[in-house]
Design an enzyme around this catalytic site. Structure first.
Site, short mmCIF file in Angstrom:
data_model
loop_
_atom_site.label_atom_id
_atom_site.label_comp_id
_atom_site.label_asym_id
_atom_site.label_seq_id
_atom_site.Cartn_x
_atom_site.Cartn_y
_atom_site.Cartn_z
N GLU A 194 -0.50 22.86 -10.35
CA GLU A 194 -1.76 22.11 -10.40
C GLU A 194 -2.96 23.02 -10.20
O GLU A 194 -3.99 22.87 -10.86
CB GLU A 194 -1.75 20.99 -9.35
CG GLU A 194 -2.84 19.95 -9.53
CD GLU A 194 -4.20 20.31 -8.96
OE1 GLU A 194 -5.21 19.72 -9.36
OE2 GLU A 194 -4.29 21.21 -8.09
N ASP A 224 2.06 23.47 -5.12
CA ASP A 224 1.44 24.80 -5.07
C ASP A 224 0.13 24.77 -4.29
O ASP A 224 -0.51 23.73 -4.15
CB ASP A 224 1.19 25.33 -6.50
CG ASP A 224 0.39 24.37 -7.37
OD1 ASP A 224 0.54 23.14 -7.23
OD2 ASP A 224 -0.43 24.85 -8.19
#
Ligand code: ZN
Length: 397
Positions: free
Chosen positions: A147, A82
């Protein structure tokens, strides 16, 4: 440069650019295009591909390179899929086009943080396989979701699952910070992030009176202590010219009051603190002491005690010894530090996996989370060569 190497470089850059073109951007990330892309890529290298789907919509990709000795603990090379949002009008190149400019800078959200790492790990392994190298230990290249919003649905959950435990990880590399000159920066721990809520309570009454024991006087005392401490830390930071021994402290929230002519019975202060692991206990004792000194009715909400373990980098850690030796053989020094921010590494350390936060991308302006995030093609390719040596050393440790 011989032809095969040139060809491998071209392949690596092309794969990096393809990965950057997938807009795995918050909020509401759709990870499936990343999963598909990584499946194709890992199969083209001849690696095993698995997806853990323990958390809906938050897959963890695990690409596995089998080692010769399956009884040994394994090496994990981690990155996250991400990326943080973009302010597209502030970018000179489109954030999900992966343009290359005339200086060889590859633009894209995630170019540094940290889609580069995932591709660099895999392309380093592609080279090792081409050279008929077979590792002693199995190597897992993992790609985490979530994350950038805390990792609770990513690494945080993943490390608790049976799927993860079966990977039998003995040592992990995760994202870190860029090195400068001939120095590789190695992060062996992270500052603890503490959200501190201080309640200052006292006598309420009419705004025209000078009452004793008011919330405002206690607020003033607390604020004075916290900001004196902050000034000391600031001075220390200026003297040391590095931040990893520094506790940062900022007032971020103030609540209280009903109207101008009423002295309220409570003010609530919110602080954000980032504390080096070795100073956590002392810091907590200190701030609790200040609350006592501030007078009756001042207290701190109990914080979730998520102590961040650090990884011990001594000569008894065979992986660290191997890492350091490989770095030295390449002509690099290592600088051991505590990371000021939080990464998935803290979850691995909590699961008792020795973890190093490390980036092989040297001498590059730091652009993570910024507009026009980019990584230079030469820095990217050099990073692969560094990983070739480090992965070899770790996998054979
Ligand atoms: Zn990151």
């Amino acid at each position: 440069m011989n032809n095969t190497l040139k060809e491998l470089d071209t392949i690596a850059v092309e794969n990096f650019r393809q990965y950057l073109r997938i807009p795995s951007v918050h909020p509401n990330v759709n990870y499936e295009p990343c999963v598909e892309f990584l499946e194709k890529l890992s199969k083209s290298i001849g690696l095993q591909f698995t997806v853990f789907r323990d958390v809906p919509d938050n897959p963890t990709v695990v690409v596995t390179w089998m080692g010769k000795d399956k009884t040994l603990s394994t090496i994990m090379l981690n990155s996250h899929m991400d990326v943080v949002p973009v302010f597209e009008d502030k970018w000179t190149h489109k954030p999900f086009d992966a343009d290359i400019d005339e200086n060889g800078n590859i633009y894209g959200r995630g170019a540094q943080d940290c889609k580069c790492l995932g591709i660099q790990y895999l392309e380093a392994i592609r080279r090792l396989i081409k050279n008929d190298f077979q590792p002693r230990r199995t190597v897992h290249v993992t790609f985490m979701p979530d994350e950038e919003v805390g990792g609770g649905n990513g690494a945080g959950m993943c490390v608790t699952t049976d799927n993860f435990k079966r990977l039998n990880v003995g040592f992990a590399l995760d994202e870190g910070g860029e090195g400068v000159g001939n120095t590789l920066v190695v992060y062996y721990g992270e500052k603890k992030r503490e959200t501190i809520t201080v309640h200052c309570t006292g006598q309420s009454g009419h705004g025209s009176s000078l009452l004793e024991n008011t919330a405002g006087e206690k607020l003033r005392f607390i604020l004075g202590k916290f900001y004196d401490y902050r000034a000391e830390q600031k001075k220390k930071e200026n003297e040391e010219q590095r931040t990893d021994n520094i506790t940062t402290l900022n007032l971020t929230m103030v609540k209280g009051g009903v109207q101008h002519n009423v002295i309220p019975d409570e003010f609530v202060l919110g602080f954000d603190a980032r504390i080096p692991p070795k100073n956590v206990q002392e810091f907590e004792t200190t701030i609790n002491g200040w609350c006592k000194d501030a007078g009756e009715g001042v207290w701190i909400d109990p914080s979730e005690n998520e102590a961040h373990g650090s990884t011990s980098l001594t000569d008894s850690n065979i992986f660290w010894v191997a890492f350091k030796k490989a770095a030295r053989e390449m002509g690099f020094q290592t600088d051991l530090r505590i990371l000021h921010a939080n990464t998935d590494g803290r979850y691995f350390r909590k699961a008792l996996i020795p973890t190093i936060g490390f980036s092989p991308n040297l001498n590059t302006p730091v652009k993570a989370h910024q507009n026009d995030e980019f990584l230079n093609i030469n820095v990217f390719l050099e990073g692969i060569r560094i990983y070739v040596r480090i992965i070899t050393a770790l996998a054979d440790a």
